[in-house]
Motif scaffolding. Structure first.
Motif, mmCIF file in Angstrom:
data_model
loop_
_atom_site.group_PDB
_atom_site.id
_atom_site.type_symbol
_atom_site.label_atom_id
_atom_site.label_comp_id
_atom_site.label_asym_id
_atom_site.label_seq_id
_atom_site.Cartn_x
_atom_site.Cartn_y
_atom_site.Cartn_z
ATOM 1 N N MET A 1 -21.712 10.320 -21.197
ATOM 2 C CA MET A 1 -21.373 9.252 -20.280
ATOM 3 C C MET A 1 -22.373 8.112 -20.397
ATOM 4 N N THR A 2 -23.620 8.451 -20.634
ATOM 5 C CA THR A 2 -24.646 7.399 -20.686
ATOM 6 C C THR A 2 -24.463 6.471 -21.878
ATOM 7 N N ASP A 3 -23.755 6.928 -22.918
ATOM 8 C CA ASP A 3 -23.528 6.081 -24.089
ATOM 9 C C ASP A 3 -22.301 5.196 -23.952
ATOM 10 N N LEU A 4 -21.491 5.450 -22.947
ATOM 11 C CA LEU A 4 -20.248 4.694 -22.791
ATOM 12 C C LEU A 4 -20.426 3.586 -21.762
ATOM 13 N N PRO A 5 -20.019 2.383 -22.118
ATOM 14 C CA PRO A 5 -20.138 1.289 -21.149
ATOM 15 C C PRO A 5 -19.220 1.492 -19.947
ATOM 16 N N THR A 6 -19.686 1.073 -18.790
ATOM 17 C CA THR A 6 -18.889 1.153 -17.572
ATOM 18 C C THR A 6 -17.573 0.401 -17.743
ATOM 19 N N SER A 7 -17.586 -0.615 -18.553
ATOM 20 C CA SER A 7 -16.368 -1.404 -18.769
ATOM 21 C C SER A 7 -15.250 -0.563 -19.373
ATOM 22 N N ASP A 8 -15.593 0.478 -20.163
ATOM 23 C CA ASP A 8 -14.555 1.360 -20.714
ATOM 24 C C ASP A 8 -13.816 2.094 -19.604
ATOM 25 N N ARG B 1 -13.736 1.201 -16.406
ATOM 26 C CA ARG B 1 -13.045 0.197 -15.593
ATOM 27 C C ARG B 1 -11.736 -0.231 -16.260
ATOM 28 N N SER B 2 -11.753 -0.430 -17.562
ATOM 29 C CA SER B 2 -10.559 -0.828 -18.297
ATOM 30 C C SER B 2 -9.499 0.272 -18.267
ATOM 31 N N MET B 3 -9.931 1.513 -18.441
ATOM 32 C CA MET B 3 -8.989 2.641 -18.411
ATOM 33 C C MET B 3 -8.352 2.775 -17.034
ATOM 34 N N MET B 4 -9.162 2.638 -15.985
ATOM 35 C CA MET B 4 -8.617 2.706 -14.621
ATOM 36 C C MET B 4 -7.636 1.566 -14.384
ATOM 37 N N GLU B 5 -7.974 0.388 -14.865
ATOM 38 C CA GLU B 5 -7.112 -0.777 -14.668
ATOM 39 C C GLU B 5 -5.759 -0.588 -15.357
ATOM 40 N N THR B 6 -5.782 -0.114 -16.582
ATOM 41 C CA THR B 6 -4.530 -0.022 -17.338
ATOM 42 C C THR B 6 -3.699 1.206 -16.994
ATOM 43 N N ARG C 1 -9.100 19.468 -18.298
ATOM 44 C CA ARG C 1 -10.007 20.032 -19.290
ATOM 45 C C ARG C 1 -10.759 18.911 -19.991
ATOM 46 N N PRO C 2 -11.728 18.304 -19.318
ATOM 47 C CA PRO C 2 -12.448 17.187 -19.929
ATOM 48 C C PRO C 2 -13.170 17.611 -21.205
ATOM 49 N N GLY C 3 -13.296 16.685 -22.117
ATOM 50 C CA GLY C 3 -14.010 16.933 -23.365
ATOM 51 C C GLY C 3 -15.207 16.011 -23.478
ATOM 52 N N MET C 4 -15.971 16.199 -24.513
ATOM 53 C CA MET C 4 -17.139 15.368 -24.766
ATOM 54 C C MET C 4 -16.706 13.927 -25.019
ATOM 55 N N ASN C 5 -17.446 12.995 -24.451
ATOM 56 C CA ASN C 5 -17.207 11.558 -24.638
ATOM 57 C C ASN C 5 -15.821 11.119 -24.182
ATOM 58 N N CYS C 6 -15.258 11.811 -23.231
ATOM 59 C CA CYS C 6 -13.921 11.468 -22.716
ATOM 60 C C CYS C 6 -13.954 11.152 -21.230
ATOM 61 N N CYS C 7 -15.117 10.816 -20.721
ATOM 62 C CA CYS C 7 -15.282 10.596 -19.286
ATOM 63 C C CYS C 7 -14.302 9.573 -18.716
ATOM 64 N N PRO C 8 -14.129 8.402 -19.341
ATOM 65 C CA PRO C 8 -13.207 7.428 -18.743
ATOM 66 C C PRO C 8 -11.783 7.964 -18.615
ATOM 67 N N LEU C 9 -11.304 8.640 -19.635
ATOM 68 C CA LEU C 9 -9.943 9.157 -19.588
ATOM 69 C C LEU C 9 -9.829 10.338 -18.624
ATOM 70 N N ALA C 10 -10.855 11.182 -18.566
ATOM 71 C CA ALA C 10 -10.842 12.314 -17.632
ATOM 72 C C ALA C 10 -10.808 11.828 -16.186
#
Length: 100
Positions: free
Chosen positions: A1-8, A10-15, A47-56
């Protein structure tokens, strides 16, 4: 999660989430008795996966919206959420079979 920008996130939630929320809000009053609203989530909500926080996070929110609207709009309308698992596509060709 720390490597992913908050904007990712926010964008996923928006769309994915807010589009579904606004569409349901708009169409609710126009549907007849016995009508239905169907959303599409995904396995990463459960079932969240690695580096999938925005989608999870987004899938979890969409599934929560589904349950809430089912209580709020039922029995006049049905509200469901399809949540398919992983599909064999080229995107997952590089994954170990144990991870699929």
């Amino acid at each position: 999660m720390t490597d992913l920008p908050t904007s990712d996130t926010r964008s996923m939630m928006e769309t994915k989430f807010w589009t579904a929320y606004n569409a349901a809000n708009y169409i609710n009053s126009q549907l007849r008795e016995g009508g239905s609203i169907t959303f599409v989530s995904g396995v990463l909500g459960r079932r969240p996966g690695m580096n999938c926080c925005p989608l999870a996070v987004t899938n979890g929110a969409l599934e929560g919206l589904t349950r809430s609207l089912a209580l709020e709009l039922g029995p006049r309308l049905r509200v469901n959420c399809l949540s398919p698992g992983f599909c064999e596509t080229e995107r997952f060709d590089h994954m170990d079979k144990d991870r699929k």
